[in-house]
Design a protein around this motif. Sequence first.
Motif, PDB file in Angstrom:
ATOM      1  N   GLY A  92       0.783  -1.227   0.000  1.00  0.00           N
ATOM      2  CA  GLY A  92       0.000   0.000   0.000  1.00  0.00           C
ATOM      3  C   GLY A  92       0.811   1.270   0.000  1.00  0.00           C
ATOM      4  O   GLY A  92       0.247   2.364  -0.030  1.00  0.00           O
ATOM      5  N   LEU A  93       2.153   1.176   0.025  1.00  0.00           N
ATOM      6  CA  LEU A  93       2.987   2.368  -0.017  1.00  0.00           C
ATOM      7  C   LEU A  93       3.191   2.820  -1.459  1.00  0.00           C
ATOM      8  O   LEU A  93       3.254   1.992  -2.370  1.00  0.00           O
ATOM      9  CB  LEU A  93       4.359   2.098   0.609  1.00  0.00           C
ATOM     10  CG  LEU A  93       4.441   1.723   2.087  1.00  0.00           C
ATOM     11  CD1 LEU A  93       5.904   1.554   2.469  1.00  0.00           C
ATOM     12  CD2 LEU A  93       3.784   2.763   2.960  1.00  0.00           C
ATOM     13  N   PRO A  94       3.319   4.124  -1.688  1.00  0.00           N
ATOM     14  CA  PRO A  94       3.745   4.581  -3.010  1.00  0.00           C
ATOM     15  C   PRO A  94       5.100   3.973  -3.369  1.00  0.00           C
ATOM     16  O   PRO A  94       5.900   3.638  -2.481  1.00  0.00           O
ATOM     17  CB  PRO A  94       3.850   6.099  -2.833  1.00  0.00           C
ATOM     18  CG  PRO A  94       2.963   6.411  -1.672  1.00  0.00           C
ATOM     19  CD  PRO A  94       3.061   5.236  -0.759  1.00  0.00           C
ATOM     20  N   LEU A 151      10.430   1.943  -1.865  1.00  0.00           N
ATOM     21  CA  LEU A 151      11.837   1.688  -2.161  1.00  0.00           C
ATOM     22  C   LEU A 151      12.743   2.274  -1.084  1.00  0.00           C
ATOM     23  O   LEU A 151      13.686   1.625  -0.620  1.00  0.00           O
ATOM     24  CB  LEU A 151      12.196   2.274  -3.528  1.00  0.00           C
ATOM     25  CG  LEU A 151      11.607   1.555  -4.748  1.00  0.00           C
ATOM     26  CD1 LEU A 151      11.885   2.348  -6.012  1.00  0.00           C
ATOM     27  CD2 LEU A 151      12.173   0.145  -4.867  1.00  0.00           C
ATOM     28  N   LEU A 152      12.461   3.526  -0.682  1.00  0.00           N
ATOM     29  CA  LEU A 152      13.304   4.150   0.327  1.00  0.00           C
ATOM     30  C   LEU A 152      13.188   3.444   1.669  1.00  0.00           C
ATOM     31  O   LEU A 152      14.210   3.171   2.326  1.00  0.00           O
ATOM     32  CB  LEU A 152      12.940   5.626   0.492  1.00  0.00           C
ATOM     33  CG  LEU A 152      13.708   6.336   1.617  1.00  0.00           C
ATOM     34  CD1 LEU A 152      15.189   6.442   1.283  1.00  0.00           C
ATOM     35  CD2 LEU A 152      13.119   7.709   1.917  1.00  0.00           C
ATOM     36  N   GLY A 160       7.392   8.914   9.966  1.00  0.00           N
ATOM     37  CA  GLY A 160       8.648   9.532   9.557  1.00  0.00           C
ATOM     38  C   GLY A 160       8.611  10.281   8.254  1.00  0.00           C
ATOM     39  O   GLY A 160       9.648  10.815   7.826  1.00  0.00           O
ATOM     40  N   PHE A 161       7.433  10.383   7.607  1.00  0.00           N
ATOM     41  CA  PHE A 161       7.406  10.943   6.258  1.00  0.00           C
ATOM     42  C   PHE A 161       7.898  12.382   6.179  1.00  0.00           C
ATOM     43  O   PHE A 161       8.380  12.819   5.134  1.00  0.00           O
ATOM     44  CB  PHE A 161       6.001  10.830   5.641  1.00  0.00           C
ATOM     45  CG  PHE A 161       4.934  11.668   6.311  1.00  0.00           C
ATOM     46  CD1 PHE A 161       4.836  13.031   6.092  1.00  0.00           C
ATOM     47  CD2 PHE A 161       3.991  11.060   7.135  1.00  0.00           C
ATOM     48  CE1 PHE A 161       3.836  13.792   6.682  1.00  0.00           C
ATOM     49  CE2 PHE A 161       2.992  11.810   7.735  1.00  0.00           C
ATOM     50  CZ  PHE A 161       2.915  13.188   7.513  1.00  0.00           C
ATOM     51  N   GLY A 207      10.963  14.014  -0.230  1.00  0.00           N
ATOM     52  CA  GLY A 207      11.260  13.738  -1.624  1.00  0.00           C
ATOM     53  C   GLY A 207      10.879  12.347  -2.068  1.00  0.00           C
ATOM     54  O   GLY A 207      10.774  12.084  -3.270  1.00  0.00           O
ATOM     55  N   ALA A 208      10.660  11.441  -1.116  1.00  0.00           N
ATOM     56  CA  ALA A 208      10.272  10.069  -1.444  1.00  0.00           C
ATOM     57  C   ALA A 208       8.790   9.827  -1.199  1.00  0.00           C
ATOM     58  O   ALA A 208       8.336   8.684  -1.268  1.00  0.00           O
ATOM     59  CB  ALA A 208      11.099   9.075  -0.621  1.00  0.00           C
TER      60      ALA A 208
END
Length: 336
Positions: free
Chosen positions: A8-10, A15-16, A308-309, A314-315
């Motif tokens: 469910g993550l972009p 990836l990060l 933590g976003f 940028g990610a």
Amino acid sequence: MSRRSYQGLPVRTGLLTRYLDAMGRTPIEEASLEDIRASREQVYPAWPPFSWITGPTGRGVRISDAHVRARDGHRVPVRCYAPASDRPLPLLVYLHGGGWVWGSTFMYDPLCSRLAAAVPAVVVSVDYRLAPEHRSPQAVLDCLDVVTALVQDRATVVADGVPAYDPDQVGLAGDSAGGNLSAVLAQQLRDLRGPGGEPAVRHQALIYPATDMTLASPSIRENAHAPILTEAAVHAFRAHYLGDAPTEDQLRDPLSSPLFGDLEGVAPALVQVAEKDPIRDDGTRYAAALQAAGVPVRATEYVGLPHGFASFPGACPAGKQAESELAGEIRRHLAP
């Protein structure tokens, strides 16, 4: 390391966070004191490709370091961010995240400098003492002493190196553990008056804050294996901060669990939470409690994002939106 779920993550965020979980610091539930101390020294470089993830530092913002004396004589380091201005600017006190255990003011140069430029405001980031060497309530006391000195002893702290600011226009902001501390301070300082006689603290910006040390939020189990922060890590951070066997009174003490404090009359709030965060419901429950107490509050949940976003905009597809909301709400409440 426990299994992680990145569903469910972009794509960029996934990836990060996979990389950070695999290659980053030792998980807190496994970390020795030596590991913790080494982690506190880490600072991401301020140039590409790192700045593509953390975002650039704010343009035209002067960064300097100073100290504010705490009640026990300890000199609390603060890092200051001052945009150019021909008038006194509001003051934003920023309290960094890291589970009350790690993190540093230096790690927050990108975010704090951008907030300084965008609000605009003088931002003072507090290097409060950390656990497990300094357990609760030491972090709270350090932050209380800094904010009180900034409001009541402005001439002294400016002379000691803090840039000039307007002590009648003060905001609090913080992420995670720093969001916890900001919420606690907003309660403790609701009666603090600026030189003009008005309440000094005008706003609190809480980014995925921890508010309930009883760990009763359903999201802790729902997102037990989330990226960046897991249920196991939540328990480990609490043990470092409160000790291995905290009593019920300690768990519900408003100095550590602001959800159980007196909310009436505290400063208006922004509460930002992340859908894929174990402590998401700490934020949503706190926002609801503020509303029930008659406190103006804006609450936003960022779908698909992990804890933590704010540190890696940028990610995150919604990273700029979240930061724009943060700066905009602070500006709206602190503008003279």
